[in-house]
Motif scaffolding. Structure first.
Motif, PDB file in Angstrom:
ATOM      1  N   VAL A  48       3.377   2.891 -28.487  1.00  0.00           N
ATOM      2  CA  VAL A  48       3.681   2.687 -29.900  1.00  0.00           C
ATOM      3  C   VAL A  48       4.734   1.593 -30.043  1.00  0.00           C
ATOM      4  CG1 VAL A  48       4.486   3.763 -32.039  1.00  0.00           C
ATOM      5  CG2 VAL A  48       3.121   5.087 -30.423  1.00  0.00           C
ATOM      6  N   VAL A  49       4.403   0.562 -30.810  1.00  0.00           N
ATOM      7  CA  VAL A  49       5.311  -0.565 -31.009  1.00  0.00           C
ATOM      8  C   VAL A  49       6.153  -0.364 -32.261  1.00  0.00           C
ATOM      9  CG1 VAL A  49       5.453  -3.055 -31.383  1.00  0.00           C
ATOM     10  CG2 VAL A  49       3.726  -2.107 -29.841  1.00  0.00           C
ATOM     11  N   ARG A  50       5.505   0.051 -33.339  1.00  0.00           N
ATOM     12  CA  ARG A  50       6.224   0.290 -34.584  1.00  0.00           C
ATOM     13  C   ARG A  50       5.463   1.310 -35.418  1.00  0.00           C
ATOM     14  NH1 ARG A  50       4.915  -4.145 -39.049  1.00  0.00           N
ATOM     15  NH2 ARG A  50       2.836  -4.818 -38.377  1.00  0.00           N
ATOM     16  N   ALA A  51       6.188   1.872 -36.403  1.00  0.00           N
ATOM     17  CA  ALA A  51       5.607   2.864 -37.306  1.00  0.00           C
ATOM     18  C   ALA A  51       6.220   2.690 -38.678  1.00  0.00           C
ATOM     19  CB  ALA A  51       5.848   4.282 -36.785  1.00  0.00           C
ATOM     20  N   ALA A  52       5.464   3.076 -39.694  1.00  0.00           N
ATOM     21  CA  ALA A  52       5.945   2.927 -41.062  1.00  0.00           C
ATOM     22  C   ALA A  52       5.269   3.939 -41.966  1.00  0.00           C
ATOM     23  CB  ALA A  52       5.685   1.507 -41.576  1.00  0.00           C
ATOM     24  N   LEU A  53       5.992   4.316 -43.017  1.00  0.00           N
ATOM     25  CA  LEU A  53       5.393   5.094 -44.106  1.00  0.00           C
ATOM     26  C   LEU A  53       4.730   4.096 -45.049  1.00  0.00           C
ATOM     27  CD1 LEU A  53       5.112   7.746 -45.815  1.00  0.00           C
ATOM     28  CD2 LEU A  53       7.274   7.124 -46.885  1.00  0.00           C
ATOM     29  N   VAL A  54       3.381   4.228 -45.253  1.00  0.00           N
ATOM     30  CA  VAL A  54       2.667   3.227 -46.037  1.00  0.00           C
ATOM     31  C   VAL A  54       2.163   3.759 -47.377  1.00  0.00           C
ATOM     32  CG1 VAL A  54       1.984   1.900 -44.016  1.00  0.00           C
ATOM     33  CG2 VAL A  54       0.485   3.731 -44.855  1.00  0.00           C
ATOM     34  N   ALA A  55       2.131   5.070 -47.568  1.00  0.00           N
ATOM     35  CA  ALA A  55       1.639   5.623 -48.833  1.00  0.00           C
ATOM     36  C   ALA A  55       2.079   7.073 -48.949  1.00  0.00           C
ATOM     37  CB  ALA A  55       0.117   5.521 -48.927  1.00  0.00           C
ATOM     38  N   ARG A  56       2.068   7.571 -50.163  1.00  0.00           N
ATOM     39  CA  ARG A  56       2.438   8.977 -50.388  1.00  0.00           C
ATOM     40  C   ARG A  56       1.750   9.485 -51.647  1.00  0.00           C
ATOM     41  NH1 ARG A  56       7.757   6.848 -51.163  1.00  0.00           N
ATOM     42  NH2 ARG A  56       8.514   8.192 -49.487  1.00  0.00           N
ATOM     43  N   HIS A  57       1.624  10.801 -51.695  1.00  0.00           N
ATOM     44  CA  HIS A  57       1.193  11.498 -52.905  1.00  0.00           C
ATOM     45  C   HIS A  57       1.916  12.831 -52.920  1.00  0.00           C
ATOM     46  CE1 HIS A  57      -1.350  13.031 -56.151  1.00  0.00           C
ATOM     47  NE2 HIS A  57      -1.417  14.154 -55.472  1.00  0.00           N
ATOM     48  N   ASP A  58       2.811  13.000 -53.902  1.00  0.00           N
ATOM     49  CA  ASP A  58       3.639  14.195 -53.932  1.00  0.00           C
ATOM     50  C   ASP A  58       4.381  14.285 -52.589  1.00  0.00           C
ATOM     51  OD1 ASP A  58       4.657  16.523 -55.112  1.00  0.00           O
ATOM     52  OD2 ASP A  58       3.114  17.783 -54.226  1.00  0.00           O
ATOM     53  N   ALA A  59       4.291  15.424 -51.892  1.00  0.00           N
ATOM     54  CA  ALA A  59       4.959  15.543 -50.593  1.00  0.00           C
ATOM     55  C   ALA A  59       4.036  15.179 -49.430  1.00  0.00           C
ATOM     56  CB  ALA A  59       5.480  16.964 -50.411  1.00  0.00           C
ATOM     57  N   PHE A  60       2.843  14.708 -49.728  1.00  0.00           N
ATOM     58  CA  PHE A  60       1.895  14.295 -48.690  1.00  0.00           C
ATOM     59  C   PHE A  60       2.158  12.821 -48.361  1.00  0.00           C
ATOM     60  CE2 PHE A  60      -2.131  15.068 -46.497  1.00  0.00           C
ATOM     61  CZ  PHE A  60      -2.539  13.772 -46.229  1.00  0.00           C
ATOM     62  N   ARG A  61       2.381  12.510 -47.061  1.00  0.00           N
ATOM     63  CA  ARG A  61       2.746  11.152 -46.670  1.00  0.00           C
ATOM     64  C   ARG A  61       1.745  10.586 -45.675  1.00  0.00           C
ATOM     65  NH1 ARG A  61       8.864  11.718 -44.805  1.00  0.00           N
ATOM     66  NH2 ARG A  61       7.958  13.491 -43.704  1.00  0.00           N
ATOM     67  N   VAL A  62       1.516   9.296 -45.775  1.00  0.00           N
ATOM     68  CA  VAL A  62       0.601   8.583 -44.883  1.00  0.00           C
ATOM     69  C   VAL A  62       1.426   7.642 -44.012  1.00  0.00           C
ATOM     70  CG1 VAL A  62      -1.399   7.077 -44.715  1.00  0.00           C
ATOM     71  CG2 VAL A  62      -1.239   8.714 -46.600  1.00  0.00           C
ATOM     72  N   PHE A  63       1.332   7.820 -42.694  1.00  0.00           N
ATOM     73  CA  PHE A  63       2.065   6.985 -41.737  1.00  0.00           C
ATOM     74  C   PHE A  63       1.097   6.071 -41.002  1.00  0.00           C
ATOM     75  CE2 PHE A  63       4.662  10.762 -42.311  1.00  0.00           C
ATOM     76  CZ  PHE A  63       5.939  10.226 -42.467  1.00  0.00           C
ATOM     77  N   ALA A  64       1.546   4.867 -40.709  1.00  0.00           N
ATOM     78  CA  ALA A  64       0.748   3.911 -39.934  1.00  0.00           C
ATOM     79  C   ALA A  64       1.500   3.572 -38.655  1.00  0.00           C
ATOM     80  CB  ALA A  64       0.485   2.649 -40.741  1.00  0.00           C
ATOM     81  N   LEU A  65       0.762   3.481 -37.549  1.00  0.00           N
ATOM     82  CA  LEU A  65       1.363   3.178 -36.252  1.00  0.00           C
ATOM     83  C   LEU A  65       0.647   1.992 -35.610  1.00  0.00           C
ATOM     84  CD1 LEU A  65       0.924   6.595 -36.457  1.00  0.00           C
ATOM     85  CD2 LEU A  65       2.587   6.403 -34.594  1.00  0.00           C
ATOM     86  N   GLU A  66       1.411   1.125 -34.994  1.00  0.00           N
ATOM     87  CA  GLU A  66       0.856   0.037 -34.186  1.00  0.00           C
ATOM     88  C   GLU A  66       1.029   0.447 -32.727  1.00  0.00           C
ATOM     89  OE1 GLU A  66       2.170  -3.873 -35.258  1.00  0.00           O
ATOM     90  OE2 GLU A  66       1.822  -4.643 -33.228  1.00  0.00           O
TER      91      GLU A  66
END
Length: 1012
Positions: A48-66
């Motif tokens: 894993v090189v990097r990670a980020a939070l890219v989207a959310r809905h309420d308390a549901f979160r979408v994370f992206a990883l390289e």
């Protein structure tokens, strides 16, 4: 097209915020340090090189990883989310091939389950796009609801659609190859029974239990082909009926030659009644070759319900049950598979209610035990808690109850889990279904649940230690849970349910317990003993019911012979004559059943009092849970409809004509579930959301609100996509106990303390249930102080032709009028796109004689027009419900729309059958109503009451509009409203002032445009 383009342009994880933004999430970008988040080990292993939070809905979160290894990276991230009970989705991009890899998690009895799906970025197939679209959050959807739906979407990716298609095609082909019996339905049942055994063997083979060979069946088949021997006779028959159903010491030499095999027992490896009558299904090697190549060897099988990866797991059998049914049969029976995650939440909600009201546990303690696995210090004994599914389908709810009860009991200190699971199955689970196919698949899933966690090496010692499968004959029964002849006779004859003798009940219970664990000849004797116990109960029940019917018939006849003051016999009214006819018919049916019982020795049909009478003698079932059939009233046969109306107080066709007035079959199931529940017991059912709003369900709503404790009414608008059908589900949990007036009703699933609550007393009275607290307050306030539309005007449907293809024309003609359908209407706009052949005179009556231009078009169809259901008197070319077409002043709106939209049409326009309208005396009234109906406030109020439909639409029928409030106005104010209508505008602020809506009221209506 948008999703395809976004996927093709996705090059790095920064682009994923745009993709999820297009799906309806709130785009975000926040860097997340990979090491502290995932841990050093997973970061290094996945690169894993990097990670980020890219989207959310309420308390549901979408994370992206390289990452170098995207699959491993998203699994690690999903496990991290699961470990912290966080709702979310992990995504990464892969190369060669370019793909988007997504992972989520869902809770299960044995710990979190990770679901992974890979979506091609270049030329994604339709199934992948459908999976992405199913991730779209719905308005006001909670993080929990979205997480459940995402888990189902990811689980259905890859193998599921392909397996269902292949299974159905293979089963149909094998059915067609059978030459006997003559009935195709019986051939289908034989083929399904045989194929179910092979499915089970593939699950068992995957555990290495068939001679230690995980490819046992295909190798044996290849050996038979090479030796030119029939695989079915040389391998499959002795395997099922000579080896797996007998202890090793009792097997023949031919069975022992098949290798080291466990003794599994179970009804699966016993010939069914149909097989004993016609012989088992058998196919040639060529037909088996196609089955292996097209289905069995194309997929991997695992006996775990929640196995990861591209494998066939037992939880797919629910969809198999739905898939093997003919679509027409499925619609008629209302049978649809329920997603496993939703089943778990419904079962938990039902168990929570039963623990509180049946077993006396404090609500906080019950919630902690159910949702956190923290048992109370002195936990109640769950060993005899009983659960019934009255429409068992493929066994999803029994399986859910099995896992939840096992989890609760293990948390309280019992164990090991495999022993507890077997004990739950022996004492707690009961099911009924009309379909024998459903019963077989339910048994199969329960058996697989017992062997899923059992491990054994392929040697004689360990295989011998495998516990044989139990006999479920006394637990899952084929029958009609709603209307059997005994319950119908009791409804007709009156009086309470007959009390069966205690010794007979004890014999029934003992026979079922004994049968559960027996094998061989002892099993056959126990099965006969169970049948004798059921028959003895049935015999007494028949006798009592016939006597009650005869007493009631004698009372009617005696009353008919009474004389009035003038000495004339009173006679029978039409209703009494119909009742007497039904009494005599029921008596004939019971006497015939008693005759069959004496001739054949067994109970001729399933009845709860004879087959589960020991449970009813204890008060009933502690929990009744399931997804009963949803069948619209017009699909129910007339005779069944009559029986339902006799048997169930809440299943009464409303007065009036038309299918819209007929209750759904689910109404009767809700009433039946509460009857079968013990005092304090719970009913947890998945039902149509329309039960909260439809007029036909009003008797049921009133009975529940006034005579039971309503625990939950939780609409699930986002869950419909998981059903592969246009369904709008709602979870209804009720307790069989008198309300105290202090009950609070949860409007969502999950821990009750964390869900929105409304007081049960607010659900009492007539009208639909409004499940948004603030909006409910506003609606009730307006209802109390305002007149309703229905008090001044009568909404009605537009013109009905009964033969649109005859009467509707694309172009105008000398004998046509422009016509509009619901789809042709918008706010202030009516756009005719079709033209109607007009066959009526200016006075509204049908023309006595057709003019030549109409005769040329209609005379060729007169015979067909005369057969229309509404055509009873008058000429064959008449139209129906023409009042709105003649009204000079009227306002109309579409039956089906996302919002309430109204228009005052030109006088020559004819509203058709998908349009409702109100005829007014003055044009000002029509324009004023249009201004009101087009306002945001009336749309919000109408949607609170309207039934849901596909795609976010609602049905704004006469019932909905009749109940809308009219603002208290003076003539000048009403004229001002009419002027708004003439200008084609609705002044929302002015209309809110007319209704005296303050800022809080407006916020409440604006925040709840779609409460269901």
């Amino acid at each position: 097209m948008v999703l395809r383009e976004l996927l093709s342009r996705t090059e790095q994880i920064d682009d994923l915020r745009h993709l999820f933004g297009a799906l309806g999430f709130q785009a975000a970008w926040e860097h997340v340090p990979p090491g502290p988040w995932l841990g050093t080990g997973p970061v290094e292993a996945a690169g894993v090189v990097r990670a980020a939070l890219v989207a959310r809905h309420d308390a549901f979160r979408v994370f992206a990883l390289e990452a170098r290894d995207p699959e491993r990276a998203v699994r690690a991230a999903a496990q991290r989310l699961a470990g912290h009970a966080e709702r979310g989705l992990a995504c990464a991009l892969g190369a060669a091939p370019r793909r988007l890899v997504c992972a989520g998690w869902r809770a299960a009895a044995r710990g979190p389950v990770i679901r992974v799906a890979a979506i091609p970025l270049e030329q994604p197939p339709g199934s992948s796009l459908a999976t992405l679209e199913r991730l779209t959050p719905r308005p006001r959807e909670t993080a929990l609801a979205l997480s459940l739906r995402v888990g189902e979407a990811l689980a259905s990716e890859a193998v599921t659609p392909r397996f269902f298609r292949a299974f159905r095609a293979t089963l149909e082909r094998l059915t067609d190859r059978l030459t006997a019996p003559r009935s195709r339905s019986e051939r289908h049942a034989l083929a399904l029974t045989a194929f179910t055994r092979v499915l089970f063997l593939y699950f068992v083979q995957g555990k290495g239990w068939l001679d230690g060979d995980r490819r046992y069946l295909i190798r044996r088949f290849d050996d038979c082909v090479a030796a030119r021997r029939p695989f079915h006779r040389r391998v499959l028959d002795p395997l099922c009926f000579g080896a797996l159903n007998r202890p090793a010491a009792d097997r023949s030499s031919a069975a022992r030659a098949l290798g080291r095999l466990p003794f599994l027992n179970g009804g699966l490896f016993e010939p069914t009644a149909l097989e004993r009558r016609h012989g088992a299904a058998r196919w040639s090697n060529a037909e088996w070759r196609d089955a292996f190549d097209d289905l069995l060897e194309r997929f991997h099988f695992s006996a775990r319900e929640t196995e990861d990866g591209d494998v066939v797991a037992p939880d797919m059998l629910g969809r198999v049950f739905e898939g093997v049914m003919d679509p027409t049969e499925r619609r008629a029976s209302g049978s649809y598979y329920t997603p496993a995650a939703l089943v778990r939440e419904i079962v938990r909600a039902g168990l929570e209610a039963a623990l509180v009201h049946r077993l006396g546990l404090a609500p906080p303690a019950a919630e902690r035990w159910i949702h956190r696995g923290e048992p109370p210090e002195r936990s109640p004994d769950l060993r005899r808690l009983t659960v019934l599914d009255p429409a068992v389908g493929s066994g999803a709810f029994l399986l859910g109850a099995l896992e939840e009860l096992t989890r609760l009991r293990c948390a309280a200190g019992e164990g090991p889990a495999c022993a507890v699971r077997r004990d739950v199955m022996a004492h707690s689970l009961f099911g009924v279904d009309l379909s024998l196919t459903a019963v077989r698949l339910a048994e199969l899933r329960l058996w697989l649940a017992l062997i899923a966690d059992v491990s054994a090496e392929a040697n004689d010692r360990e295989l011998t230690c495998i516990a044989p499968l139990p006999n479920l004959d006394g637990h899952v029964r084929q029958g009609d849970a709603l209307v059997d002849p005994l319950t119908l006779a009791r409804a007709l004859g009156g009086g309470p349910a007959p009390a069966a003798p205690t010794p007979e009940l004890e014999r029934l219970s003992s026979a079922r317990r004994t049968l559960f664990g027996l094998t061989g000849p002892a099993k056959r004797h126990a099965l006969a003993g169970l049948a004798r116990a059921e028959a003895a109960l049935a015999r007494d029940l028949f006798r009592t019911a016939v006597a009650a019917l005869e007493r009631r018939a004698a009372e009617l006849i005696a009353a008919a012979k009474d004389r009035d003051l003038f000495g004339r016999r009173r006679g029978l009214t039409p209703d009494e004559r119909a009742l007497l006819r039904r009494l005599r018919g029921s008596r004939r049916e019971l006497r015939a059943a008693a005759g069959r019982l004496e001739r054949e020795g067994g109970a001729p049909f399933f009845a709860f009092e004879s087959h589960f009478g020991d449970v009813l003698a204890q008060g009933g079932f502690d929990l009744v849970a399931g997804n009963p059939p949803w069948v619209r009233g017009e699909r129910v046969p007339v005779r069944v409809r009559e029986a339902l109306a006799t048997r169930y107080a809440t299943w009464r066709p409303a007065r009036g004509r038309g299918f819209a007035h007929l209750p759904d079959l689910a109404v009767a199931f809700v009433e039946r579930a509460l009857e079968l529940a013990a005092p304090g017991g719970a009913a947890a059912l998945l039902v149509p959301a329309k039960l909260a709003s439809s007029g036909y369900a009003e008797p049921l709503r009133r009975r529940l609100a006034e005579g039971a404790r309503i625990e939950r009414v939780a609409p699930l608008p986002a869950a419909g996509s998981a059903f592969a059908a246009a369904v709008y589900p709602m979870v209804l949990v009720t307790t069989r106990a008198e309300p105290t007036g202090r009950e609070q009703v949860a409007t969502a699933l999950g821990a009750k303390s964390a869900t929105p609550l409304i007081p049960q007393r607010a659900l009492a009275g007539d009208g639909p249930w409004i499940l948004v607290r603030d909006a409910m307050r506003v609606a009730r306030h307006l209802g109390a102080r305002c007149a309703r539309v229905g008090e001044r005007w009568r909404p009605q449907l537009g013109v009905k032709t009964g033969a649109d293809e005859v009467f509707l024309r694309p172009q105008p003609g000398p004998a046509t009028r422009p016509a509009v359908r619901g789809r042709d209407l918008g706010p202030w706009r009516a756009t005719p796109r079709i033209h109607l052949l007009w066959t009526h005179a200016p006075d509204g009556r049908p023309l006595a004689r057709l003019p030549p231009e109409l005769a040329a078009l209609l005379v060729p169809h007169l015979e067909r027009l005369g057969r229309r259901s509404d055509c009873r008197n008058g000429p064959a070319w008449q139209l129906f419900r023409t009042a709105l077409a003649y009204a000079p002043c009227r306002v109309i709106w579409p039956d089906l729309a996302r919002r309430l939209v109204a228009v005052v049409p030109d006088p020559e326009i004819v509203p058709l059958n998908t349009v409702y309208g109100i005829a007014t005396r003055e044009l000002d009234d029509a324009y004023a109503l249009a201004a009101l109906f087009n306002s945001r406030w009336l749309t919000a109020l109408a949607r609170l009451h309207a039934d849901p439909a596909r795609g976010g639409f609602r049905r704004f029928n006469a019932r909905v509009v009749r109940g809308l409030p009219l603002p208290p106005t003076s003539p000048p104010v009403w004229r001002a409203l009419a002027e708004q209508g003439r200008r084609g505008e609705s002044d929302d602020a002015a209309i809110a002032a007319l209704y005296q809506l303050d800022a809080a009221d407006r916020r409440a209506l604006a925040a709840a445009p779609d409460p269901l």
